[in-house]
Design an enzyme around this catalytic site. Structure first.
Site, mmCIF file in Angstrom:
data_model
loop_
_atom_site.group_PDB
_atom_site.id
_atom_site.type_symbol
_atom_site.label_atom_id
_atom_site.label_comp_id
_atom_site.label_asym_id
_atom_site.label_seq_id
_atom_site.Cartn_x
_atom_site.Cartn_y
_atom_site.Cartn_z
ATOM 1 N N LYS A 153 0.845 -1.203 0.000
ATOM 2 C CA LYS A 153 0.000 0.000 0.000
ATOM 3 C C LYS A 153 0.880 1.252 0.000
ATOM 4 O O LYS A 153 0.634 2.197 -0.753
ATOM 5 C CB LYS A 153 -0.946 -0.026 1.210
ATOM 6 C CG LYS A 153 -2.037 -1.062 1.041
ATOM 7 C CD LYS A 153 -2.819 -1.368 2.309
ATOM 8 C CE LYS A 153 -3.790 -2.529 2.035
ATOM 9 N NZ LYS A 153 -4.545 -2.984 3.184
ATOM 10 N N GLN A 160 -5.241 -1.939 9.304
ATOM 11 C CA GLN A 160 -4.990 -3.217 8.637
ATOM 12 C C GLN A 160 -5.624 -4.353 9.446
ATOM 13 O O GLN A 160 -5.370 -4.487 10.641
ATOM 14 C CB GLN A 160 -3.471 -3.422 8.479
ATOM 15 C CG GLN A 160 -3.073 -4.669 7.720
ATOM 16 C CD GLN A 160 -3.539 -4.656 6.266
ATOM 17 O OE1 GLN A 160 -3.467 -3.653 5.572
ATOM 18 N NE2 GLN A 160 -4.039 -5.793 5.805
ATOM 19 N N ASP A 169 -11.265 2.341 3.172
ATOM 20 C CA ASP A 169 -11.554 0.911 3.009
ATOM 21 C C ASP A 169 -13.052 0.670 2.830
ATOM 22 O O ASP A 169 -13.458 -0.404 2.400
ATOM 23 C CB ASP A 169 -11.075 0.125 4.246
ATOM 24 C CG ASP A 169 -9.773 -0.628 3.982
ATOM 25 O OD1 ASP A 169 -9.415 -0.800 2.803
ATOM 26 O OD2 ASP A 169 -9.135 -1.051 4.966
#
Ligand code: NAD
Length: 299
Positions: A53, A97, A120
């Site tokens: 990322k 995460q 997200d």
């Protein structure tokens, strides 16, 4: 029939190039998009994803920060860090995460992220948007699948689509997005009886179960589009999806490989969501700033 292989690396490269230009435009206006990633513990796969990322952000010209915490960190510390990032104007996207260690209440952590920075797309506000059709941040993996289908001009409206897997991060949002695009959607999961009776009807089959060789050629309609989201590491170290690629490729019209299919798109769409978030924030700030025509000149 031999399927056309949809090259996720090539599409990802193209999307990143397009967004690099958009980032240059934002930087010229004094707004460099920024992503903050929170990583708890030392799960090796999570570390790899976080590195990917950060690398993708650098490639497209974004600023990124990784906040690392030990596995036994108290949830309140993470929540306080998120609150700081929510208030930081240089950050346009925040992600935690997953997975988090077992002592975390995941929903509580995700709900702390400002829904305006939830790149997200896991905050309940954004999940609700998926349900009612007001999507702000589409979750990255289904968003990547959607972009891959578009890259081949595969229309989903009116198609029979079967999604195998019903997780909150892939299967469910994928099904909702396809429904939004007017596909007829069936969702299958681990308790589905006789999976093949559903998959054989699919014009488009999206598989995200995490089970190698789950989808065999006899379960696929001739000419179907097959999107393999699964990522499985075999005992011999080989990375495979959920679909018998060699067998199904002889029957499908399009197929995604693993690796090199959906994977590169997921990271890319995270960058896309962050850039779009920065664009929206800039728009809002501009809206707040007094425009010349609105300035009242006192005589
Ligand atoms: P998950 O374990 O949370 O969910 C798996 C889903 O598949 C569940 O709904 C389960 O009921 C269903 N399932 C399991 N076995 C099944 C079976 N035999 N038949 C039918 N359904 C079955 O997993 P997830 O997070 O949704 O991920 C799914 C897969 O996709 C994994 O391999 C994961 O590594 C991969 N993944 C890939 C990307 C990417 O970028 N390519 C992103 C996220 C996840």
């Amino acid at each position: 029939m031999v399927a056309k292989i949809i090259d996720g690396n090539a599409v990802a490269k193209q999307v990143r190039a397009e967004y690099r230009t958009r980032v240059e435009g934002l930087v010229a206006l004094g707004c460099k998009p920024g992503l903050a990633v929170i990583l708890v513990g030392d799960n090796p796969a999570s570390k790899v994803y976080v590195d990917k990322k950060a690398k993708a952000c650098a490639e497209v010209g974004l600023h990124s920060e990784v906040y690392r915490f030990p596995a036994d960190v108290h949830q309140d510390v993470i929540i306080a860090e998120i609150a700081k990032l929510n208030a930081d104007p240089s950050i346009h996207g925040i992600l935690v995460q997953l997975p988090l260690p077992p002592h975390f209440q995941i929903r509580q952590v995700l709900e702390t992220i400002s829904h305006e920075k939830d790149v997200d797309g896991f905050h309940l506000y954004n999940v609700g948007g998926l349900v009612v059709g007001g999507i702000v941040f589409p979750p990255c993996t289904p968003y990547g699948v959607q972009r891959l289908l578009e890259s081949e001009n595969i229309s989903v409206a009116g198609q029979n689509v079967v999604v195998v897997g019903a997780s909150n991060i892939v299967g469910k949002p994928m099904a909702l997005m396809l429904m939004q695009s007017e596909a007829t959607v069936v969702i299958c999961h681990a308790k589905t009886r006789d999976l093949a009776q559903f998959t054989i009807l699919a014009d488009i089959l999206v598989v995200a179960a995490g089970v190698p060789n789950l989808i065999l050629p006899q379960m696929v309609k001739t000419g179907a589009v097959v999107i393999d989201v699964g990522i499985n590491r075999l005992p011999n170290g080989r990375l495979v999806g959920d679909v018998d690629f060699e067998g199904v490729k002889k029957k499908a019209s399009y197929i995604t490989p693993v690796p090199g299919g959906v994977g590169p798109m997921t990271v890319t769409m995270l960058v896309v969501n962050t850039v779009q978030s920065a664009e929206r924030m800039l728009e809002r700030t501009k809206g707040l700033a007094p425009q010349p025509s609105q300035v009242t000149v006192l005589a």
